[in-house]
Design an enzyme around this catalytic site. Structure first.
Site, PDB file in Angstrom:
ATOM      1  N   HIS A  65      -5.061  -5.125  -1.508  1.00  0.00           N
ATOM      2  CA  HIS A  65      -5.708  -5.024  -0.199  1.00  0.00           C
ATOM      3  C   HIS A  65      -6.703  -6.178  -0.036  1.00  0.00           C
ATOM      4  O   HIS A  65      -7.928  -5.986  -0.013  1.00  0.00           O
ATOM      5  CB  HIS A  65      -6.400  -3.672  -0.066  1.00  0.00           C
ATOM      6  CG  HIS A  65      -5.452  -2.523   0.050  1.00  0.00           C
ATOM      7  ND1 HIS A  65      -4.643  -2.121  -0.998  1.00  0.00           N
ATOM      8  CD2 HIS A  65      -5.166  -1.691   1.095  1.00  0.00           C
ATOM      9  CE1 HIS A  65      -3.925  -1.085  -0.600  1.00  0.00           C
ATOM     10  NE2 HIS A  65      -4.218  -0.805   0.657  1.00  0.00           N
ATOM     11  N   SER A  72       0.841  -1.191   0.000  1.00  0.00           N
ATOM     12  CA  SER A  72       0.000   0.000   0.000  1.00  0.00           C
ATOM     13  C   SER A  72       0.880   1.247   0.000  1.00  0.00           C
ATOM     14  O   SER A  72       1.681   1.438  -0.912  1.00  0.00           O
ATOM     15  CB  SER A  72      -0.972  -0.030   1.185  1.00  0.00           C
ATOM     16  OG  SER A  72      -1.962   0.965   1.041  1.00  0.00           O
ATOM     17  N   GLU A  80      -2.024  -2.215  -7.966  1.00  0.00           N
ATOM     18  CA  GLU A  80      -3.209  -2.534  -7.173  1.00  0.00           C
ATOM     19  C   GLU A  80      -3.710  -1.238  -6.561  1.00  0.00           C
ATOM     20  O   GLU A  80      -3.000  -0.235  -6.532  1.00  0.00           O
ATOM     21  CB  GLU A  80      -2.871  -3.563  -6.082  1.00  0.00           C
ATOM     22  CG  GLU A  80      -1.826  -3.121  -5.072  1.00  0.00           C
ATOM     23  CD  GLU A  80      -2.376  -2.287  -3.906  1.00  0.00           C
ATOM     24  OE1 GLU A  80      -3.583  -2.419  -3.586  1.00  0.00           O
ATOM     25  OE2 GLU A  80      -1.612  -1.507  -3.324  1.00  0.00           O
TER      26      GLU A  80
END
Length: 347
Positions: A316, A142, A246
């Protein structure tokens, strides 16, 4: 300040970085690939909080317990449990924890307790010379994409995009960790398919965008964070690379905008292959309608005529791959998989 306001501010700050005097600065030229030292049970692992603060002390306790359960001795950063607003301490404190862990000869790997926001603020403060002299594992995902990108761009060090310390250490993630770090396998990343009570499998399916195979070095991570680094010296060269992406909580029009940024900066036109993981909670909001994620990827990726697929177990999600940023891989877009071609640790 919400997440999107922060990203906008980070992008502005990144655009000003080339004009600022920064600590630990090295030339922006791409570096040769640098492998981290191997990791074994019994080694000391450093836990740091380089981005957002954790919600409560229990999540920090869980991160420590998970590392101990994996077989490590744990050392926490001096500001591991810090807080300054939404951040885990000041920029200088968080950067100091990272620099200290890299400099500490007794620490063999660094695990980030969580992501969130704020990692990009540290990039001018990292001591890249010390990192280069002490190559070791860095694990997180992330917002940690900012650290992966900058460290790889500045030093060539292979780092690892995968589960954070306070995340879910379920059986799949533990197996990934053990195979990557303890067994040091030349991993094949192929989605885990579960039929359940369905006639044909539905979960964890990959979808080919353009078929074929490609070889190259993995770069990428969270799309929002990468796009916010545009125009800064903290992005790696995309030439001939396999790009993986992502994201989470972004409406399709925002995904469109960020892919447009990568296109306009020339990054997409340079890559040799493309992997899109999961875009969790990326539903259209209210309005006049929306493009689908499939249409957006077709608009930006299909014209490149390179091997590409979507749906990889990256992002995630509860069960996720641990992938080496900077590792040499072969992508097979027809089977929806990729595999390591070379070791990613020092022998």
């Amino acid at each position: 300040m919400n997440r999107r306001q922060f990203i906008g501010n980070a992008a502005l700050a990144a655009s000003l970085l080339p004009f600022a005097g920064v600590a630990g600065t090295v030339e922006a030229a791409p570096r040769r690939r640098l492998l981290p030292v191997a990791l074994d049970k019994g080694d000391r692992v450093g836990l740091v909080s380089p981005s957002s603060a954790s919600d409560d002390s229990f999540s920090l306790q869980l991160a420590r317990e998970a590392m101990e359960a994996l077989g490590f001795e744990v050392k926490t950063g001096a500001h591991f449990a810090g807080r300054r607003g939404y951040l885990a301490g000041s920029d200088a404190e968080r950067a100091d924890d990272l620099n200290t862990m890299f400099a500490d000869k007794t620490v063999k790997a660094i695990v980030c307790t969580r992501g969130g926001s704020g990692g990009a603020r540290l990039l001018p403060l990292l001591d890249y010379e010390t990192i280069r002299r002490n190559p070791k594992t860095l694990l997180g995902y992330s917002d940690i994409t900012a650290l992966h990108s900058a460290i790889h761009a500045k030093t060539g060090l292979v780092t690892f995009h995968g589960q954070i310390g306070s995340g879910s250490w379920n059986a799949f993630n533990v197996d990934q960790f053990q195979r990557v770090f303890f067994k040091r396998e030349l991993m094949e990343y192929r989605n885990k398919i579960e039929l359940g009570d369905e006639l044909v499998p539905r979960r964890n399916r990959t979808i080919t965008i353009t078929g074929g195979k490609a070889r190259g070095e993995l770069v990428g991570g969270n799309l929002t964070v990468l796009a916010a680094l545009a125009g800064s010296p903290f992005l790696p060269d995309f030439g001939g690379k396999i790009l993986f992406l992502e994201d989470v909580g972004e409406a399709p029009y925002r995904i469109d905008r960020m892919l447009s940024t990568l296109k306009l900066m020339g990054a997409l036109d340079k890559i040799a292959g493309f992997i899109f993981g999961e875009c969790t909670d990326c539903k259209p909001g209210d309005g006049y309608g929306s493009l689908t994620l499939e249409q957006i990827l077709d608009d930006y990726i299909k014209p490149l005529q390179i091997p590409a697929y979507r749906g990889a177990m990256i992002g995630h999600i509860r069960e996720q791959f641990i992938v080496p940023v900077g590792g040499q891989v072969e992508l097979d877009a027809d089977t929806g998989s990729f595999r390591l071609l070379e070791p990613v640790f020092q022998s």
